[in-house]
Design a protein around this motif. Structure first.
Motif, PDB file in Angstrom:
ATOM      1  N   LEU A 124       0.809  -1.216   0.000  1.00 17.50           N
ATOM      2  CA  LEU A 124       0.000   0.000   0.000  1.00 17.50           C
ATOM      3  C   LEU A 124       0.846   1.272   0.000  1.00 17.50           C
ATOM      4  O   LEU A 124       0.621   2.183  -0.810  1.00 17.50           O
ATOM      5  N   ILE A 125       1.819   1.355   0.905  1.00 22.11           N
ATOM      6  CA  ILE A 125       2.580   2.600   1.047  1.00 22.11           C
ATOM      7  C   ILE A 125       3.354   2.945  -0.224  1.00 22.11           C
ATOM      8  O   ILE A 125       3.248   4.078  -0.716  1.00 22.11           O
ATOM      9  N   TYR A 128       0.836   3.977  -2.894  1.00 15.69           N
ATOM     10  CA  TYR A 128       0.215   5.261  -2.541  1.00 15.69           C
ATOM     11  C   TYR A 128       1.159   6.418  -2.850  1.00 15.69           C
ATOM     12  O   TYR A 128       0.748   7.442  -3.418  1.00 15.69           O
ATOM     13  N   PHE A 131       1.456   6.873  -6.662  1.00 17.39           N
ATOM     14  CA  PHE A 131       0.241   7.511  -7.188  1.00 17.39           C
ATOM     15  C   PHE A 131       0.180   8.987  -6.803  1.00 17.39           C
ATOM     16  O   PHE A 131      -0.257   9.824  -7.599  1.00 17.39           O
ATOM     17  N   ARG A 132       0.609   9.312  -5.591  1.00 17.36           N
ATOM     18  CA  ARG A 132       0.615  10.713  -5.160  1.00 17.36           C
ATOM     19  C   ARG A 132       1.563  11.547  -6.009  1.00 17.36           C
ATOM     20  O   ARG A 132       1.237  12.655  -6.443  1.00 17.36           O
ATOM     21  N   LEU A 137      -3.844   9.676  -7.621  1.00 19.39           N
ATOM     22  CA  LEU A 137      -4.744   9.477  -6.491  1.00 19.39           C
ATOM     23  C   LEU A 137      -6.136  10.013  -6.829  1.00 19.39           C
ATOM     24  O   LEU A 137      -6.280  11.078  -7.427  1.00 19.39           O
ATOM     25  N   ASP A 138      -7.143   9.258  -6.443  1.00 16.68           N
ATOM     26  CA  ASP A 138      -8.539   9.628  -6.665  1.00 16.68           C
ATOM     27  C   ASP A 138      -8.831   9.869  -8.148  1.00 16.68           C
ATOM     28  O   ASP A 138      -9.517  10.824  -8.517  1.00 16.68           O
ATOM     29  N   TRP A 214      -8.213  -1.387  -2.020  1.00 15.24           N
ATOM     30  CA  TRP A 214      -7.536  -0.370  -2.823  1.00 15.24           C
ATOM     31  C   TRP A 214      -8.426   0.819  -3.105  1.00 15.24           C
ATOM     32  O   TRP A 214      -7.964   1.961  -3.123  1.00 15.24           O
ATOM     33  N   ASN A 217      -8.523   3.148  -0.087  1.00 12.68           N
ATOM     34  CA  ASN A 217      -7.266   3.816   0.246  1.00 12.68           C
ATOM     35  C   ASN A 217      -6.745   4.741  -0.853  1.00 12.68           C
ATOM     36  O   ASN A 217      -5.913   5.601  -0.575  1.00 12.68           O
ATOM     37  N   LEU A 218      -7.211   4.553  -2.087  1.00  9.86           N
ATOM     38  CA  LEU A 218      -6.679   5.352  -3.199  1.00  9.86           C
ATOM     39  C   LEU A 218      -7.680   6.352  -3.753  1.00  9.86           C
ATOM     40  O   LEU A 218      -7.372   7.072  -4.703  1.00  9.86           O
ATOM     41  N   THR A 219      -8.885   6.398  -3.180  1.00  7.49           N
ATOM     42  CA  THR A 219      -9.884   7.358  -3.646  1.00  7.49           C
ATOM     43  C   THR A 219     -10.512   8.088  -2.465  1.00  7.49           C
ATOM     44  O   THR A 219     -10.463   7.607  -1.324  1.00  7.49           O
TER      45      THR A 219
END
Length: 276
Positions: A124-125, A128, A131-132, A137-138, A214, A217-219
């Protein structure tokens, strides 16, 4: 010669099958019933099953509080997009493993399957942070990418199983007729594997639709699918069971309908190759 099954054995096996089916389906039935209760009836003790005041106010409040159709569209894009992208990648990969195997093919297949055993939180980290940094993200594109990656091993394995059942002589005949590799895959292999591809498509749409870890945590809002829509009804003030059940029913209804109409294809896909 097939062994004759007695009538008593048929009745016993049917009773066991129906009992298991009812036990598996009961939580879904209870969720649907609770969605038509008031909050008081939803937490009543002892619980009421059918004899309560039926109401649709939970559905009206859920729709007024949340944009259901936005979340529904995000789920459709996420599920279809990740599955179609996975098929584009997996069909050539499964072809190579089925018809041009090397001594490492089995090891690669087992390694791909082993990635599904890794706890998602372990990746995840880094995902994340990536994606950031790249602005995913989102976003729907970000969800399509990550769901493609996590479901790709299953897609490859299912297609590999189907492709192994196709006689290699047919592909050799196509090559002798002058078909290139791309034409062999597109015009010969793919049409013959339509049942397997359809089963793979349906199963992975369901897996992507139900993915919660996912998506949560990603949206946040723009690309949030129906899993996030359900989670929004769990708040620090407590659980509003009737409204939560209404949101859950609205979220699972499309995929239940899809599963009902495609159940024969799904069963065939899940059991294909199990019995020779």
């Amino acid at each position: 010669m097939a062994r004759k099954v007695s009538t008593r054995r048929k009745l016993v096996m049917s009773a066991i099958a129906w009992t298991l089916g009812i036990l598996i389906f009961f939580p879904i039935l209870w969720t649907v019933l609770t969605s038509f209760k008031s909050e008081g009836d939803a937490i009543a003790s002892p619980p009421v099953f059918l004899f309560f005041h039926w109401t649709t106010e939970n559905y009206a409040e859920v729709q007024s509080r949340s944009d259901y159709f936005l979340h529904f569209w995000n789920s459709v894009v996420m599920s279809l997009g990740s599955t179609l992208l996975g098929l584009v990648i997996a069909i050539p990969a499964a072809w190579a493993m089925a018809f041009s195997p090397t001594r490492r093919t089995k090891d690669v297949l087992m390694w791909m399957l082993s990635t599904k055993m890794m706890p998602p939180v372990g990746a995840l980290i880094p995902i994340y942070l990536i994606f950031r940094d790249v602005g995913l993200l989102d976003t729907r594109i970000g969800l399509v990418v990550v769901l493609t990656l996590i479901n790709l091993p299953i897609i490859v394995w299912m297609l590999y199983t189907y492709f192994k059942e196709i006689p290699g002589e047919i592909l050799e005949a196509a090559r002798m007729d002058g078909a290139s590799l791309a034409k062999e895959i597109v015009y010969v292999l793919t049409p013959m594997a339509i049942p397997g591809i359809a089963s793979t498509l349906l199963l992975n749409i369901i897996l992507a639709w139900n993915e919660a870890f996912w998506t949560l945590n990603l949206t946040t809002s723009k690309a949030a699918p129906l899993t996030t829509f359900i989670a929004s009804y769990s708040s620090p003030e407590g659980l509003f069971y009737a409204k939560l059940s209404a949101a859950s029913t609205m979220a699972i209804a499309p995929i239940l309908i899809l599963g009902w109409f495609s159940q024969k294809q799904l069963v065939r896909g899940l059991t294909f190759g199990a019995v020779k």
